[in-house]
Enzyme design. Structure first.
Site, PDB file in Angstrom:
ATOM      1  CE  LYS A  69      -4.021  -1.823   2.319  1.00 48.79           C
ATOM      2  NZ  LYS A  69      -5.139  -1.771   3.143  1.00 48.79           N
ATOM      3  CG  ASP A 105      -8.434   0.280   4.048  1.00 49.53           C
ATOM      4  OD1 ASP A 105      -9.062  -0.403   3.379  1.00 49.53           O
ATOM      5  OD2 ASP A 105      -6.892   0.037   4.111  1.00 49.53           O
ATOM      6  CB  ALA A 132       0.061   2.044  17.197  1.00 49.84           C
TER       7      ALA A 132
HETATM    8  P1  ATR Z   1      -1.997  -3.633  10.269  1.00 48.63           P
HETATM    9  O1  ATR Z   1      -1.176  -2.770   9.088  1.00 48.63           O
HETATM   10  O2  ATR Z   1      -2.995  -4.241   9.644  1.00 48.63           O
HETATM   11  O3  ATR Z   1      -2.469  -2.680  11.172  1.00 48.63           O
HETATM   12  P2  ATR Z   1       0.393  -4.290  11.806  1.00 48.63           P
HETATM   13  O4  ATR Z   1       1.122  -3.106  11.400  1.00 48.63           O
HETATM   14  O5  ATR Z   1       1.192  -5.420  11.810  1.00 48.63           O
HETATM   15  O6  ATR Z   1      -0.796  -4.487  11.018  1.00 48.63           O
HETATM   16  O7  ATR Z   1      -0.101  -4.086  13.319  1.00 48.63           O
HETATM   17  C1  ATR Z   1      -0.572  -5.194  13.956  1.00 48.63           C
HETATM   18  C2  ATR Z   1      -1.047  -4.571  15.464  1.00 48.63           C
HETATM   19  O8  ATR Z   1      -1.438  -5.598  16.296  1.00 48.63           O
HETATM   20  C3  ATR Z   1       0.240  -3.765  16.126  1.00 48.63           C
HETATM   21  O9  ATR Z   1      -0.453  -2.677  16.739  1.00 48.63           O
HETATM   22  C4  ATR Z   1       0.676  -4.792  17.079  1.00 48.63           C
HETATM   23  O10 ATR Z   1       1.407  -4.402  18.322  1.00 48.63           O
HETATM   24  P3  ATR Z   1       2.936  -3.936  18.074  1.00 48.63           P
HETATM   25  O11 ATR Z   1       3.284  -2.423  17.636  1.00 48.63           O
HETATM   26  O12 ATR Z   1       3.278  -4.015  19.507  1.00 48.63           O
HETATM   27  O13 ATR Z   1       3.650  -5.210  17.357  1.00 48.63           O
HETATM   28  C5  ATR Z   1      -0.728  -5.680  17.494  1.00 48.63           C
HETATM   29  N1  ATR Z   1      -0.228  -6.893  17.958  1.00 48.63           N
HETATM   30  C6  ATR Z   1      -0.053  -7.919  17.084  1.00 48.63           C
HETATM   31  N2  ATR Z   1       0.053  -8.895  18.033  1.00 48.63           N
HETATM   32  C7  ATR Z   1       0.045  -8.547  19.249  1.00 48.63           C
HETATM   33  C8  ATR Z   1      -0.238  -9.154  20.463  1.00 48.63           C
HETATM   34  N3  ATR Z   1       0.501 -10.473  20.708  1.00 48.63           N
HETATM   35  N4  ATR Z   1      -0.219  -8.393  21.570  1.00 48.63           N
HETATM   36  C9  ATR Z   1      -0.401  -6.969  21.532  1.00 48.63           C
HETATM   37  N5  ATR Z   1      -0.493  -6.508  20.430  1.00 48.63           N
HETATM   38  C10 ATR Z   1      -0.254  -7.249  19.355  1.00 48.63           C
END
Ligand code: ATR
Length: 282
Positions: A69, A105, A132
């Protein structure tokens, strides 16, 4: 001589599980239009070249999904205000020889809530967003457009929340996970944008006790349709909206650009995709 039919596609890597062909195929059929919509699995190193030769591949435009993207945005000749604001594009089309792009989106997120919980934004002030990543950025912009003045961005990695707060202004407050309990108080809406609760991932395990019962709870995860968070919220009496509608509504502008008619998100379309998610249909 055979007739040339307009074709569009979704480009991603991986892409095999994308349901976008089902959505656009349904609309083409329902509106009686001739056209195609394909999946294109393109590696990051080949993405720019593929988009530059989109017309040679027979396409009038495309959707773009992970991980392309940001790269899509950088290739545009003309970006919508929303795409510029977010620096990402998920919907591409041509105007003359210009490659144009939008990020739908934000529109998809808002249209889903307007559809399923029509008065959700009337007294919107405080929002809590879990996560985030890229999805959270779109949702911040959507909630700001609808008047949210206090957005708590709760994330495991606080630095990522701080980066988004810096980008999207003083209404966005980076919040550590340990403060979630107290920041749910007075929230008007709670949005999960993390991957927690998705099929194959750990459940999102949070205590909703401080959340007002009138607060809307929504999840961008739509497999399963009812995540643990939504089930928990429904059981205690909160209004809930699942994430499937965001997928359906974000697809509307692209279809209109490529095939010339604005399609409708019907109950029948929703049912079709629900059946697919539940494994009722192959
Ligand atoms: P997208 O672009 O779809 O939003 P991403 O950038 O991979 O996907 O973001 C995934 C989100 O899920 C992030 O906020 C991530 O937290 P971190 O920034 O700390 O990595 C969160 N996330 C994924 N697994 C997690 C977990 N086990 N506990 C808490 N937050 C999680």
């Amino acid at each position: 001589m055979s007739e040339i039919m307009p074709a569009a596609c979704v480009i991603g890597h991986p892409i095999a599980h994308s349901r976008s062909p089902m959505i656009h195929g349904y609309w083409l059929n329902q509106l009686g239009l001739k056209g195609h919509y394909n999946r294109e699995d393109v590696l990051p190193e080949n993405f720019a070249e593929f988009v530059r030769s989109l017309r040679d591949h027979g396409y009038v435009g495309c959707n773009v999904t992970l991980p392309h993207k940001e790269a899509a945005f950088r290739l545009l000749d003309r970006a919508s205000a929303c795409a510029q604001h977010l620096q990402v594009a998920n919907t591409l089309w041509f105007e003359g020889d210009l490659l144009c792009g939008d990020n739908t989106d934000v529109e998809g997120f808002i249209a889903n809530l307007d559809d399923r919980a029509p008065h959700w934004g009337t007294h919107l002030k405080k929002a809590v967003i879990l996560g985030a990543g890229g999805a959270a950025a779109s949702i911040i912009v959507g909630l700001q457009e609808r008047g949210a003045t206090d957005i708590r961005l709760v994330n495991r990695t606080i630095e990522k929340a701080e980066i988004l707060a810096h980008r999207f202004g003083p209404t966005v407050h980076p919040t550590p996970w340990s403060d979630l309990h107290q920041c749910l108080t007075d929230a008007d809406i709670l949005v999960n944008t993390t991957s927690l609760g998705m099929k194959g991932q750990a459940e999102l395990d949070i205590d909703l006790d401080p959340l007002p019962l009138k607060a809307l709870v929504t999840d961008i995860v739509y497999v399963p349709l009812e995540t643990g968070l939504l089930r928990q919220a429904k059981q205690r009496g909160n209004p809930i909206v699942d994430g499937l509608g965001m997928l359906l509504f974000q697809a509307v502008p692209g279809f209109e650009h490529w095939f010339g008619q604005r399609p409708t998100v019907t109950k029948e379309l929703r049912g079709l995709i629900e059946d697919h998610i539940r494994g009722v249909t192959p």
